[in-house]
Design an enzyme around this catalytic site. Structure first.
Site, PDB file in Angstrom:
ATOM      1  N   ASP A   1      -3.948   2.418  -5.048  1.00  0.00           N
ATOM      2  CA  ASP A   1      -2.709   2.462  -4.272  1.00  0.00           C
ATOM      3  C   ASP A   1      -2.447   1.210  -3.446  1.00  0.00           C
ATOM      4  OD1 ASP A   1      -4.696   2.851  -2.354  1.00  0.00           O
ATOM      5  OD2 ASP A   1      -3.514   4.304  -1.221  1.00  0.00           O
ATOM      6  N   GLU A   2      -3.179   0.146  -3.718  1.00  0.00           N
ATOM      7  CA  GLU A   2      -2.996  -1.082  -2.944  1.00  0.00           C
ATOM      8  C   GLU A   2      -3.075  -2.287  -3.868  1.00  0.00           C
ATOM      9  OE1 GLU A   2      -4.877  -3.105   1.075  1.00  0.00           O
ATOM     10  OE2 GLU A   2      -5.320  -1.034   0.591  1.00  0.00           O
TER      11      GLU A   2
ATOM     12  N   ASP B   1       0.847  -1.186   0.000  1.00  0.00           N
ATOM     13  CA  ASP B   1       0.000   0.000   0.000  1.00  0.00           C
ATOM     14  C   ASP B   1       0.885   1.240   0.000  1.00  0.00           C
ATOM     15  OD1 ASP B   1      -1.359   2.300   1.306  1.00  0.00           O
ATOM     16  OD2 ASP B   1      -3.037   0.929   1.479  1.00  0.00           O
TER      17      ASP B   1
END
Length: 170
Positions: free
Chosen positions: A118-119, A19
């Protein structure tokens, strides 16, 4: 009748959950040449609406004024040191794709499962002979993303996605 499961016979998937921390804010800070440790920056959905939502804030802004994701534009104090910027989704998507390209150096594309911008989850199963342990891969990934993109990654490692995410969040 109670079923007994021998967990030692189950495959250890060696899953990493990665992340990017304060992703939108950090991308904005680096794209503007600001100091990532000191800059107070908020990414806001719509600058023309005082009630617009803060999509991301820098660590310094969180620490000093407690402005975080979900705060409102009107909550941001009038401080000339604070940068309030509009969201630039195409820039964030580009950075996200670059992170995926770096991950693809450590795992085949079939083993990579993006969860959000974002992960991402991926497994290192079968890659030990090339890259070392799952921990080695996670640390190499963090260094590569920081060196190449200036972004900090948090990582969690577990035998499945759920536990990798729990480790990441704790």
């Amino acid at each position: 009748m109670q079923i007994q499961i021998d967990y030692t016979k189950l495959k250890d998937n060696k899953v990493i959950c990665a992340d990017a921390k304060s992703f939108f804010a950090t991308v904005e800070i680096f794209s503007r040449g600001l100091d990532p440790m000191k800059s107070m920056l908020a990414v806001v959905g719509d600058l023309s609406r005082r009630g617009s939502v803060v999509l991301a804030s820098s660590h310094a802004l969180k620490e000093r004024y407690h402005i975080k994701t979900g705060s409102r534009l009107y909550e941001i104090p009038d401080d000339r040191r604070i940068h309030i910027v509009p969201a630039r989704m195409s820039l964030y998507i580009d950075q996200s794709m670059q992170i995926l390209e770096i991950i693809n150096r450590f795992a085949p594309i079939e083993a990579i499962q993006p969860y959000s911008i974002d992960e991402v989850f991926f497994t290192t199963l079968g890659m030990e002979r090339i890259f070392g342990s799952t921990y080695d891969v996670a640390m190499s990934l963090k260094r590569s993303v920081y060196r190449e993109l200036g972004l900090l990654l948090g990582v969690g490692i577990g035998p499945n996605k759920f536990l990798a995410k729990v480790v990441l969040d704790n």
